[in-house]
Design a protein around this motif. Structure first.
Motif, PDB file in Angstrom:
ATOM      1  N   LEU A  38       3.634  -6.455 -30.557  1.00  0.00           N
ATOM      2  CA  LEU A  38       2.699  -7.193 -29.536  1.00  0.00           C
ATOM      3  C   LEU A  38       2.155  -5.954 -28.463  1.00  0.00           C
ATOM      4  CD1 LEU A  38       2.142  -9.456 -27.812  1.00  0.00           C
ATOM      5  CD2 LEU A  38       3.402 -10.099 -26.571  1.00  0.00           C
ATOM      6  N   ILE A  39       1.029  -6.060 -27.970  1.00  0.00           N
ATOM      7  CA  ILE A  39       0.563  -4.938 -27.529  1.00  0.00           C
ATOM      8  C   ILE A  39       0.120  -5.400 -25.829  1.00  0.00           C
ATOM      9  CG2 ILE A  39      -0.060  -2.689 -26.622  1.00  0.00           C
ATOM     10  CD1 ILE A  39      -0.172  -2.424 -29.485  1.00  0.00           C
ATOM     11  N   GLN A  40       0.536  -5.469 -24.957  1.00  0.00           N
ATOM     12  CA  GLN A  40       0.671  -5.169 -22.921  1.00  0.00           C
ATOM     13  C   GLN A  40       0.217  -3.875 -22.931  1.00  0.00           C
ATOM     14  OE1 GLN A  40       2.752  -8.405 -22.315  1.00  0.00           O
ATOM     15  NE2 GLN A  40       1.420 -10.397 -22.428  1.00  0.00           N
ATOM     16  N   LYS A  41      -1.463  -4.198 -21.962  1.00  0.00           N
ATOM     17  CA  LYS A  41      -1.639  -2.989 -21.362  1.00  0.00           C
ATOM     18  C   LYS A  41      -2.240  -3.732 -20.022  1.00  0.00           C
ATOM     19  CE  LYS A  41      -0.098   0.132 -23.828  1.00  0.00           C
ATOM     20  NZ  LYS A  41       0.715   1.035 -23.322  1.00  0.00           N
ATOM     21  N   LYS A  42      -2.082  -2.706 -18.938  1.00  0.00           N
ATOM     22  CA  LYS A  42      -2.987  -2.844 -17.549  1.00  0.00           C
ATOM     23  C   LYS A  42      -4.009  -2.827 -17.308  1.00  0.00           C
ATOM     24  CE  LYS A  42       0.350  -6.322 -15.288  1.00  0.00           C
ATOM     25  NZ  LYS A  42       1.154  -6.772 -14.876  1.00  0.00           N
ATOM     26  N   ALA A  43      -4.800  -2.401 -16.301  1.00  0.00           N
ATOM     27  CA  ALA A  43      -5.604  -1.301 -15.715  1.00  0.00           C
ATOM     28  C   ALA A  43      -5.721  -2.336 -14.406  1.00  0.00           C
ATOM     29  CB  ALA A  43      -6.617  -1.459 -16.628  1.00  0.00           C
ATOM     30  N   TYR A  44      -5.841  -1.262 -12.949  1.00  0.00           N
ATOM     31  CA  TYR A  44      -6.282  -1.900 -11.900  1.00  0.00           C
ATOM     32  C   TYR A  44      -7.453  -2.397 -11.366  1.00  0.00           C
ATOM     33  CZ  TYR A  44      -1.038  -2.074 -12.527  1.00  0.00           C
ATOM     34  OH  TYR A  44       1.037  -1.985 -12.777  1.00  0.00           O
ATOM     35  N   ALA A  45      -7.578  -3.077 -10.251  1.00  0.00           N
ATOM     36  CA  ALA A  45      -8.920  -3.254  -9.633  1.00  0.00           C
ATOM     37  C   ALA A  45      -8.887  -1.713  -9.039  1.00  0.00           C
ATOM     38  CB  ALA A  45      -8.476  -3.793  -8.173  1.00  0.00           C
ATOM     39  N   ARG A  46      -9.922  -0.970  -7.766  1.00  0.00           N
ATOM     40  CA  ARG A  46      -9.632   0.006  -7.051  1.00  0.00           C
ATOM     41  C   ARG A  46     -10.703  -0.263  -5.994  1.00  0.00           C
ATOM     42  NH1 ARG A  46     -13.876   0.309  -6.264  1.00  0.00           N
ATOM     43  NH2 ARG A  46     -16.035   0.591  -7.131  1.00  0.00           N
ATOM     44  N   ALA A  47     -10.191   0.889  -5.279  1.00  0.00           N
ATOM     45  CA  ALA A  47     -11.125   0.659  -3.343  1.00  0.00           C
ATOM     46  C   ALA A  47     -12.246   2.255  -4.125  1.00  0.00           C
ATOM     47  CB  ALA A  47     -10.593  -0.004  -2.653  1.00  0.00           C
ATOM     48  N   MET A  83     -10.220 -12.284   2.535  1.00  0.00           N
ATOM     49  CA  MET A  83      -9.016 -11.583   2.528  1.00  0.00           C
ATOM     50  C   MET A  83      -8.580 -10.499   3.577  1.00  0.00           C
ATOM     51  SD  MET A  83      -6.044 -12.478   1.191  1.00  0.00           S
ATOM     52  CE  MET A  83      -6.124 -14.471   0.441  1.00  0.00           C
ATOM     53  N   VAL A  84      -7.772 -10.613   3.892  1.00  0.00           N
ATOM     54  CA  VAL A  84      -7.240  -9.069   4.308  1.00  0.00           C
ATOM     55  C   VAL A  84      -5.880  -8.616   3.386  1.00  0.00           C
ATOM     56  CG1 VAL A  84      -7.177  -7.333   6.508  1.00  0.00           C
ATOM     57  CG2 VAL A  84      -8.562  -9.526   6.551  1.00  0.00           C
ATOM     58  N   LEU A  85      -5.234  -7.259   3.002  1.00  0.00           N
ATOM     59  CA  LEU A  85      -4.016  -6.810   2.875  1.00  0.00           C
ATOM     60  C   LEU A  85      -4.088  -5.825   2.683  1.00  0.00           C
ATOM     61  CD1 LEU A  85      -4.775  -6.153  -0.838  1.00  0.00           C
ATOM     62  CD2 LEU A  85      -6.476  -7.316  -0.336  1.00  0.00           C
ATOM     63  N   LYS A  86      -3.065  -5.104   2.993  1.00  0.00           N
ATOM     64  CA  LYS A  86      -2.334  -4.099   2.639  1.00  0.00           C
ATOM     65  C   LYS A  86      -2.512  -3.355   1.383  1.00  0.00           C
ATOM     66  CE  LYS A  86       0.126  -3.690   7.148  1.00  0.00           C
ATOM     67  NZ  LYS A  86       1.575  -4.130   7.633  1.00  0.00           N
ATOM     68  N   PRO A  87      -3.242  -2.466   1.016  1.00  0.00           N
ATOM     69  CA  PRO A  87      -2.856  -2.464  -0.684  1.00  0.00           C
ATOM     70  C   PRO A  87      -2.077  -1.764  -1.251  1.00  0.00           C
ATOM     71  CG  PRO A  87      -4.874  -0.922   1.002  1.00  0.00           C
ATOM     72  CD  PRO A  87      -3.886  -2.016   1.232  1.00  0.00           C
ATOM     73  N   GLN A  88      -1.050  -1.920  -2.393  1.00  0.00           N
ATOM     74  CA  GLN A  88      -0.091  -1.100  -3.308  1.00  0.00           C
ATOM     75  C   GLN A  88      -0.424  -0.527  -4.008  1.00  0.00           C
ATOM     76  OE1 GLN A  88       2.414  -4.042  -5.747  1.00  0.00           O
ATOM     77  NE2 GLN A  88       3.193  -1.702  -6.322  1.00  0.00           N
ATOM     78  N   ILE A  89      -0.389   1.123  -3.462  1.00  0.00           N
ATOM     79  CA  ILE A  89      -1.267   1.807  -3.962  1.00  0.00           C
ATOM     80  C   ILE A  89       0.027   2.463  -5.119  1.00  0.00           C
ATOM     81  CG2 ILE A  89      -2.274   4.701  -3.982  1.00  0.00           C
ATOM     82  CD1 ILE A  89      -3.347   3.741  -1.330  1.00  0.00           C
ATOM     83  N   SER A 144     -11.588   7.921  -4.819  1.00  0.00           N
ATOM     84  CA  SER A 144     -10.677   6.196  -4.789  1.00  0.00           C
ATOM     85  C   SER A 144      -9.214   6.449  -5.015  1.00  0.00           C
ATOM     86  CB  SER A 144     -11.210   5.838  -5.894  1.00  0.00           C
ATOM     87  OG  SER A 144     -12.373   5.974  -6.065  1.00  0.00           O
ATOM     88  N   PHE A 145      -8.739   5.214  -4.186  1.00  0.00           N
ATOM     89  CA  PHE A 145      -7.362   4.396  -4.332  1.00  0.00           C
ATOM     90  C   PHE A 145      -7.252   3.670  -5.597  1.00  0.00           C
ATOM     91  CE2 PHE A 145      -8.290   3.476  -0.478  1.00  0.00           C
ATOM     92  CZ  PHE A 145      -7.576   2.080  -0.481  1.00  0.00           C
ATOM     93  N   ILE A 146      -6.104   3.576  -6.462  1.00  0.00           N
ATOM     94  CA  ILE A 146      -5.698   2.140  -7.573  1.00  0.00           C
ATOM     95  C   ILE A 146      -5.773   1.233  -6.332  1.00  0.00           C
ATOM     96  CG2 ILE A 146      -3.370   2.407  -8.051  1.00  0.00           C
ATOM     97  CD1 ILE A 146      -6.163   2.233 -10.472  1.00  0.00           C
ATOM     98  N   VAL A 147      -5.377  -0.478  -6.506  1.00  0.00           N
ATOM     99  CA  VAL A 147      -4.944  -1.255  -5.997  1.00  0.00           C
ATOM    100  C   VAL A 147      -4.125  -2.001  -7.016  1.00  0.00           C
ATOM    101  CG1 VAL A 147      -5.838  -3.339  -4.635  1.00  0.00           C
ATOM    102  CG2 VAL A 147      -7.152  -1.518  -4.282  1.00  0.00           C
ATOM    103  N   ARG A 148      -3.266  -1.439  -7.129  1.00  0.00           N
ATOM    104  CA  ARG A 148      -2.359  -2.886  -7.861  1.00  0.00           C
ATOM    105  C   ARG A 148      -2.034  -4.199  -7.465  1.00  0.00           C
ATOM    106  NH1 ARG A 148       0.910   0.681 -11.525  1.00  0.00           N
ATOM    107  NH2 ARG A 148       0.446   3.138 -10.699  1.00  0.00           N
ATOM    108  N   ASP A 149      -2.493  -4.461  -6.390  1.00  0.00           N
ATOM    109  CA  ASP A 149      -2.059  -5.926  -6.058  1.00  0.00           C
ATOM    110  C   ASP A 149      -2.817  -6.604  -7.326  1.00  0.00           C
ATOM    111  OD1 ASP A 149      -0.801  -6.067  -3.083  1.00  0.00           O
ATOM    112  OD2 ASP A 149      -2.233  -4.075  -3.704  1.00  0.00           O
ATOM    113  N   TYR A 177      -6.175   8.007 -13.970  1.00  0.00           N
ATOM    114  CA  TYR A 177      -5.380   8.657 -13.658  1.00  0.00           C
ATOM    115  C   TYR A 177      -4.831   7.525 -12.513  1.00  0.00           C
ATOM    116  CZ  TYR A 177      -7.915  12.703 -14.275  1.00  0.00           C
ATOM    117  OH  TYR A 177      -8.053  14.111 -15.705  1.00  0.00           O
ATOM    118  N   GLU A 178      -4.972   6.634 -11.843  1.00  0.00           N
ATOM    119  CA  GLU A 178      -4.454   5.628 -11.035  1.00  0.00           C
ATOM    120  C   GLU A 178      -4.200   6.216  -9.752  1.00  0.00           C
ATOM    121  OE1 GLU A 178      -1.020   3.565 -13.095  1.00  0.00           O
ATOM    122  OE2 GLU A 178      -2.972   2.313 -13.840  1.00  0.00           O
ATOM    123  N   GLY A 179      -2.885   6.336  -8.522  1.00  0.00           N
ATOM    124  CA  GLY A 179      -3.419   6.644  -7.272  1.00  0.00           C
ATOM    125  C   GLY A 179      -4.318   7.401  -6.429  1.00  0.00           C
ATOM    126  N   VAL A 180      -4.474   8.169  -6.151  1.00  0.00           N
ATOM    127  CA  VAL A 180      -4.652   8.945  -5.107  1.00  0.00           C
ATOM    128  C   VAL A 180      -6.095   9.844  -5.974  1.00  0.00           C
ATOM    129  CG1 VAL A 180      -6.477   9.246  -2.930  1.00  0.00           C
ATOM    130  CG2 VAL A 180      -4.236   7.797  -3.223  1.00  0.00           C
TER     131      VAL A 180
END
Length: 333
Positions: free
Chosen positions: A2-11, A324-330, A27-32, A169-172
């Motif tokens: 069983l293999i599970q992988k994620k890719a995150y939203a971005r801004a 919706m307004v949020l502080k993104p988790q990077i 750009s930066f990744i949005v882990r939310d 790459y994720e991060g910034v």
């Protein structure tokens, strides 16, 4: 297995949409929010539908709600095209593949149709599970171009490299897509930046549906191809803004980038027709002193704010607009 992988939203922080036109972006990744693809071995190759792929409804009202939320195309086409291009990449490069079959299923909580890269997240996560299943290693600089080809060449979706780069790459990341590098290397020049160099940033997105990014990109592409002076000039200006913001972040001057983000949006407003709802989000954020621009091509905005008091004012102004307004988790927790 069983293999599970994620890719995150971005801004897209600054420079977009010049990434598709040999420009520069940050750009930066949005882990939310993320897309997740699961792979497990099975007797036959199967791709399972998600709720956005359903074609059976209890009423005409339910069908309409589904189309408004997910559009006419779900994730099945993304996975099919992703698997096809992965196979062709392995064939072209002489990479051996075992003959075992698998089942793919996917899920995503990335808000749809608001320019946060939900489609490319599904494809990126798909390639990640396939790479592990077949034991294939691909240079991180190359993967974004391969994922982009799935959308551009297989599905005819106009897009640039930015989303796929940050999702790998994720991060910034500061990205330079100058023509010479793209044509010689097959990818841009990517520089990972310290997320701590960013000032406080927020994300806000409408919970009402906006038009897909394909509408805007198709319009800009045609105008670019025709050599429209305002569009060509804007691409250079957006790239310059990204370079200036990069230099500020590296120099420890992240608190000064807000006006450049505003300039990024103001330039877009001058050359593109924007919906009033999108303009209202930006102007609402600016009323309380925050900077604001699109994260992508509309439906979501990103900007800087000074402190928690200003963030609460942002929420007070934007939430009544169904935003919706949020502080993104990077960074990972």
């Amino acid at each position: 297995m069983l293999i599970q992988k994620k890719a995150y939203a971005r801004a897209g922080l600054v420079g977009n949409p010049s990434d598709g036109y040999f420009g520069k972006t940050i750009s930066f990744i949005v882990r939310d929010y993320w897309a997740e693809v699961t792979l497990f071995e099975s007797p036959e190759l199967r791709i399972e539908p998600n709720e956005r792929d359903h074609s059976v409804f209890t009423s005409i009202e339910e069908l309409t709600r589904n189309v408004r939320q997910f559009g006419y195309y779900g994730g099945i086409r993304l996975l099919k095209a992703g698997v096809k291009r992965f196979f062709e990449y392995c064939q072209k490069n002489g990479i051996p593949m075992h003959g075992r079959n698998f089942t793919l299923r996917y899920s995503s909580n990335i808000p749809p149709q608001v320019g946060m890269a939900g489609s490319s997240a599904i494809i990126t996560a798909c390639w990640r599970v396939l790479m592990e299943f077949y034991g294939v290693e691909i240079d991180k600089k190359i993967v974004p171009s391969l994922v982009l080809a799935v959308e551009n060449e297989e599905l005819g979706i106009p897009a640039g490299l930015q989303d796929r780069v940050i999702q790998n790459y994720e991060g910034v990341v500061f990205m330079d897509f100058n023509r010479a590098a793209i044509e010689k290397l097959g990818h841009g020049l990517y520089e990972e930046l310290d997320p701590a160099s960013l000032p406080p940033v927020y994300i806000a997105y409408t919970t009402r549906l906006s038009e897909g990014t394909e509408v805007l990109h198709n319009d800009l592409r045609g105008r670019w191809n025709r050599g429209e002076r305002d569009v060509v000039s804007a691409m250079y200006q957006w790239a310059n803004l990204a370079q200036r913001v990069r230099d500020m972040l590296v120099d420890g001057r992240g608190g000064e980038i807000g006006p450049l983000l505003n300039e990024n949006f103001d330039l877009r407003r001058r050359i593109c027709k924007l919906s009033q709802g999108n303009v209202d989000m930006v102007e609402g954020a600016r009323e309380v002193g925050a900077s604001a621009k699109f994260t992508g091509s509309g439906g979501a905005i990103v900007g800087t704010y000074e402190d928690d008091a200003m963030f609460e004012k942002l929420k007070a102004v934007l939430e009544p607009m169904n935003v919706m307004v949020l502080k993104p988790q990077i960074l990972p927790k």
